[in-house]
Design a protein around this motif. Structure first.
Motif, PDB file in Angstrom:
ATOM      1  N   ALA A   1      54.034  29.520 159.035  1.00  0.00           N
ATOM      2  CA  ALA A   1      53.440  28.219 158.731  1.00  0.00           C
ATOM      3  C   ALA A   1      53.246  28.066 157.223  1.00  0.00           C
ATOM      4  O   ALA A   1      53.026  29.044 156.502  1.00  0.00           O
ATOM      5  CB  ALA A   1      52.103  28.065 159.444  1.00  0.00           C
ATOM      6  N   VAL A   2      53.335  26.831 156.758  1.00  0.00           N
ATOM      7  CA  VAL A   2      53.059  26.521 155.352  1.00  0.00           C
ATOM      8  C   VAL A   2      51.997  25.434 155.319  1.00  0.00           C
ATOM      9  O   VAL A   2      52.216  24.315 155.782  1.00  0.00           O
ATOM     10  CB  VAL A   2      54.320  26.038 154.615  1.00  0.00           C
ATOM     11  CG1 VAL A   2      53.991  25.760 153.147  1.00  0.00           C
ATOM     12  CG2 VAL A   2      55.446  27.063 154.723  1.00  0.00           C
ATOM     13  N   TYR A   3      50.820  25.784 154.781  1.00  0.00           N
ATOM     14  CA  TYR A   3      49.697  24.852 154.711  1.00  0.00           C
ATOM     15  C   TYR A   3      49.302  24.647 153.262  1.00  0.00           C
ATOM     16  O   TYR A   3      48.852  25.572 152.596  1.00  0.00           O
ATOM     17  CB  TYR A   3      48.507  25.391 155.510  1.00  0.00           C
ATOM     18  CG  TYR A   3      47.245  24.566 155.370  1.00  0.00           C
ATOM     19  CD1 TYR A   3      47.142  23.313 155.959  1.00  0.00           C
ATOM     20  CD2 TYR A   3      46.161  25.043 154.628  1.00  0.00           C
ATOM     21  CE1 TYR A   3      46.001  22.544 155.824  1.00  0.00           C
ATOM     22  CE2 TYR A   3      44.999  24.283 154.500  1.00  0.00           C
ATOM     23  CZ  TYR A   3      44.928  23.038 155.091  1.00  0.00           C
ATOM     24  OH  TYR A   3      43.793  22.279 154.950  1.00  0.00           O
ATOM     25  N   GLN A   4      49.504  23.448 152.749  1.00  0.00           N
ATOM     26  CA  GLN A   4      49.194  23.096 151.360  1.00  0.00           C
ATOM     27  C   GLN A   4      49.754  24.137 150.392  1.00  0.00           C
ATOM     28  O   GLN A   4      49.089  24.562 149.445  1.00  0.00           O
ATOM     29  CB  GLN A   4      47.682  22.928 151.180  1.00  0.00           C
ATOM     30  CG  GLN A   4      47.129  21.746 151.938  1.00  0.00           C
ATOM     31  CD  GLN A   4      45.683  21.418 151.592  1.00  0.00           C
ATOM     32  OE1 GLN A   4      45.208  21.753 150.516  1.00  0.00           O
ATOM     33  NE2 GLN A   4      44.991  20.774 152.502  1.00  0.00           N
ATOM     34  N   GLY A   5      50.987  24.566 150.659  1.00  0.00           N
ATOM     35  CA  GLY A   5      51.657  25.515 149.773  1.00  0.00           C
ATOM     36  C   GLY A   5      51.373  26.967 150.067  1.00  0.00           C
ATOM     37  O   GLY A   5      51.960  27.851 149.429  1.00  0.00           O
ATOM     38  N   LEU A   6      50.480  27.253 151.010  1.00  0.00           N
ATOM     39  CA  LEU A   6      50.192  28.636 151.396  1.00  0.00           C
ATOM     40  C   LEU A   6      51.137  29.058 152.521  1.00  0.00           C
ATOM     41  O   LEU A   6      51.222  28.390 153.547  1.00  0.00           O
ATOM     42  CB  LEU A   6      48.739  28.766 151.870  1.00  0.00           C
ATOM     43  CG  LEU A   6      47.652  28.521 150.835  1.00  0.00           C
ATOM     44  CD1 LEU A   6      46.283  28.639 151.494  1.00  0.00           C
ATOM     45  CD2 LEU A   6      47.758  29.510 149.672  1.00  0.00           C
ATOM     46  N   PHE A   7      51.841  30.154 152.323  1.00  0.00           N
ATOM     47  CA  PHE A   7      52.783  30.663 153.307  1.00  0.00           C
ATOM     48  C   PHE A   7      52.089  31.725 154.160  1.00  0.00           C
ATOM     49  O   PHE A   7      51.579  32.723 153.630  1.00  0.00           O
ATOM     50  CB  PHE A   7      53.999  31.278 152.607  1.00  0.00           C
ATOM     51  CG  PHE A   7      54.921  30.253 151.999  1.00  0.00           C
ATOM     52  CD1 PHE A   7      56.171  30.014 152.541  1.00  0.00           C
ATOM     53  CD2 PHE A   7      54.531  29.530 150.875  1.00  0.00           C
ATOM     54  CE1 PHE A   7      57.026  29.081 151.984  1.00  0.00           C
ATOM     55  CE2 PHE A   7      55.381  28.586 150.309  1.00  0.00           C
ATOM     56  CZ  PHE A   7      56.615  28.358 150.868  1.00  0.00           C
ATOM     57  N   LEU A   8      52.075  31.515 155.471  1.00  0.00           N
ATOM     58  CA  LEU A   8      51.398  32.412 156.400  1.00  0.00           C
ATOM     59  C   LEU A   8      52.404  32.895 157.437  1.00  0.00           C
ATOM     60  O   LEU A   8      53.080  32.099 158.087  1.00  0.00           O
ATOM     61  CB  LEU A   8      50.233  31.694 157.084  1.00  0.00           C
ATOM     62  CG  LEU A   8      49.187  31.116 156.134  1.00  0.00           C
ATOM     63  CD1 LEU A   8      48.215  30.222 156.883  1.00  0.00           C
ATOM     64  CD2 LEU A   8      48.435  32.234 155.412  1.00  0.00           C
ATOM     65  N   ARG A   9      52.500  34.205 157.578  1.00  0.00           N
ATOM     66  CA  ARG A   9      53.479  34.776 158.491  1.00  0.00           C
ATOM     67  C   ARG A   9      53.124  34.504 159.945  1.00  0.00           C
ATOM     68  O   ARG A   9      53.975  34.192 160.768  1.00  0.00           O
ATOM     69  CB  ARG A   9      53.553  36.293 158.242  1.00  0.00           C
ATOM     70  CG  ARG A   9      54.573  37.045 159.087  1.00  0.00           C
ATOM     71  CD  ARG A   9      55.980  36.738 158.667  1.00  0.00           C
ATOM     72  NE  ARG A   9      56.189  36.838 157.225  1.00  0.00           N
ATOM     73  CZ  ARG A   9      57.366  36.754 156.644  1.00  0.00           C
ATOM     74  NH1 ARG A   9      58.441  36.543 157.362  1.00  0.00           N
ATOM     75  NH2 ARG A   9      57.488  36.830 155.341  1.00  0.00           N
ATOM     76  N   GLN A  10      51.840  34.622 160.271  1.00  0.00           N
ATOM     77  CA  GLN A  10      51.409  34.445 161.662  1.00  0.00           C
ATOM     78  C   GLN A  10      49.981  33.918 161.698  1.00  0.00           C
ATOM     79  O   GLN A  10      49.133  34.324 160.903  1.00  0.00           O
ATOM     80  CB  GLN A  10      51.496  35.771 162.421  1.00  0.00           C
ATOM     81  CG  GLN A  10      51.204  35.662 163.909  1.00  0.00           C
ATOM     82  CD  GLN A  10      51.377  37.002 164.616  1.00  0.00           C
ATOM     83  OE1 GLN A  10      51.207  38.060 164.016  1.00  0.00           O
ATOM     84  NE2 GLN A  10      51.736  36.953 165.887  1.00  0.00           N
ATOM     85  N   ILE A  11      49.721  32.999 162.638  1.00  0.00           N
ATOM     86  CA  ILE A  11      48.383  32.433 162.816  1.00  0.00           C
ATOM     87  C   ILE A  11      48.054  32.396 164.301  1.00  0.00           C
ATOM     88  O   ILE A  11      48.869  31.979 165.121  1.00  0.00           O
ATOM     89  CB  ILE A  11      48.283  30.996 162.267  1.00  0.00           C
ATOM     90  CG1 ILE A  11      48.731  30.924 160.816  1.00  0.00           C
ATOM     91  CG2 ILE A  11      46.860  30.468 162.395  1.00  0.00           C
ATOM     92  CD1 ILE A  11      48.751  29.502 160.276  1.00  0.00           C
ATOM     93  N   GLU A  12      46.842  32.837 164.624  1.00  0.00           N
ATOM     94  CA  GLU A  12      46.316  32.696 165.984  1.00  0.00           C
ATOM     95  C   GLU A  12      44.919  32.094 165.879  1.00  0.00           C
ATOM     96  O   GLU A  12      44.096  32.563 165.099  1.00  0.00           O
ATOM     97  CB  GLU A  12      46.240  34.045 166.694  1.00  0.00           C
ATOM     98  CG  GLU A  12      47.581  34.704 166.931  1.00  0.00           C
ATOM     99  CD  GLU A  12      47.436  36.040 167.643  1.00  0.00           C
ATOM    100  OE1 GLU A  12      46.339  36.314 168.180  1.00  0.00           O
ATOM    101  OE2 GLU A  12      48.425  36.806 167.648  1.00  0.00           O
ATOM    102  N   ILE A  13      44.669  31.035 166.661  1.00  0.00           N
ATOM    103  CA  ILE A  13      43.379  30.344 166.604  1.00  0.00           C
ATOM    104  C   ILE A  13      42.841  30.138 168.017  1.00  0.00           C
ATOM    105  O   ILE A  13      43.585  29.762 168.925  1.00  0.00           O
ATOM    106  CB  ILE A  13      43.513  28.981 165.893  1.00  0.00           C
ATOM    107  CG1 ILE A  13      43.951  29.178 164.440  1.00  0.00           C
ATOM    108  CG2 ILE A  13      42.191  28.205 165.935  1.00  0.00           C
ATOM    109  CD1 ILE A  13      44.190  27.885 163.688  1.00  0.00           C
TER     110      ILE A  13
END
Length: 229
Positions: free
Chosen positions: A50-62
């Protein structure tokens, strides 16, 4: 039917918040009667890259619970909105490439700028740092090592000459709202300084970090955050 419609609405809402999200999955747990009242007992979602406001995240669980939302508007195919703040459990994972790719993010740049000002305030008793107190640092690289972040950047000295600067810091937790930076070392052509005491960064009451793991080439974080809208 209502679960499918709502899942689609949430996915649309989430995709509107990010630039990119792969393998986005949403699971809603609740009875139709509850959902038709605009209440979701539980929602689970996960995605990769995921890319949120320019932040690259390999994996997210919510994982979120007790969610009140704008059902009448959703039924009219309008965007999903929260009607009150919720606390969610969140797990994030990123690697060295993600962190380097995030370096141009306004969020990360703002955070690094705030961090630099905090470091300088703590270092003012060291006369050697006075040469760079008023300087704006342009960070060019950020790397992950075992329990350590290493940053390299440049700044202009008082003569206008561009000089290189390196910042290395260990990162731990003092408590779930506070980061502990130690040991922290700054080196450049004109400065070599190490902060012997702990430097603490308050994250605010909306963030509660339960686990922070920094290993070679990757960073894992889990905790709770308050989402207001």
């Amino acid at each position: 039917m209502i679960n499918k419609l709502l899942s689609t609405a949430i996915k649309f809402y989430l995709r509107s918040q990010v630039t990119k999200a792969e393998d986005l999955q949403v699971k809603i747990v609740g009875k139709n009667r509850q959902i038709l009242q605009g209440y979701i007992p539980q929602v689970l979602l996960c995605c990769n890259r995921a890319v949120y406001q320019g932040l690259f995240l390999r994996q997210i669980e919510i994982h979120g619970i007790n969610i009140n939302f704008n059902l009448p508007e959703v039924l009219k195919k309008k965007p999903f909105k929260l009607l009150e703040p919720i606390i969610v459990d969140i797990k994030l994972g990123l690697d060295a490439a993600d962190l380097q790719a995030s370096l141009d993010s306004p969020l990360l740049q703002s955070g690094l700028s705030d961090l630099w000002q905090i470091i300088l305030a703590a270092q003012l008793t060291d006369a050697r740092t006075e040469k760079i107190v008023d300087s704006v640092i342009e960070w060019h690289s950020i790397a992950i090592a075992s329990e350590t972040l290493n940053l390299r950047g440049t700044y202009q000295d008082t003569t206008g000459k561009v000089r290189e600067i390196n910042l290395s810091t260990g990162i731990g937790l003092t408590n779930d709202h506070t980061l502990d930076l130690s040991p922290l070392k700054i080196t450049s052509e004109s400065v070599s300084s190490e902060l012997g005491e702990q430097l603490e960064i308050e994250l605010g009451t909306d963030v509660a970090i339960e686990q922070l793991v920094i290993e070679s080439e990757q960073m894992l974080c889990s905790g709770k955050i308050t989402i207001n809208s």
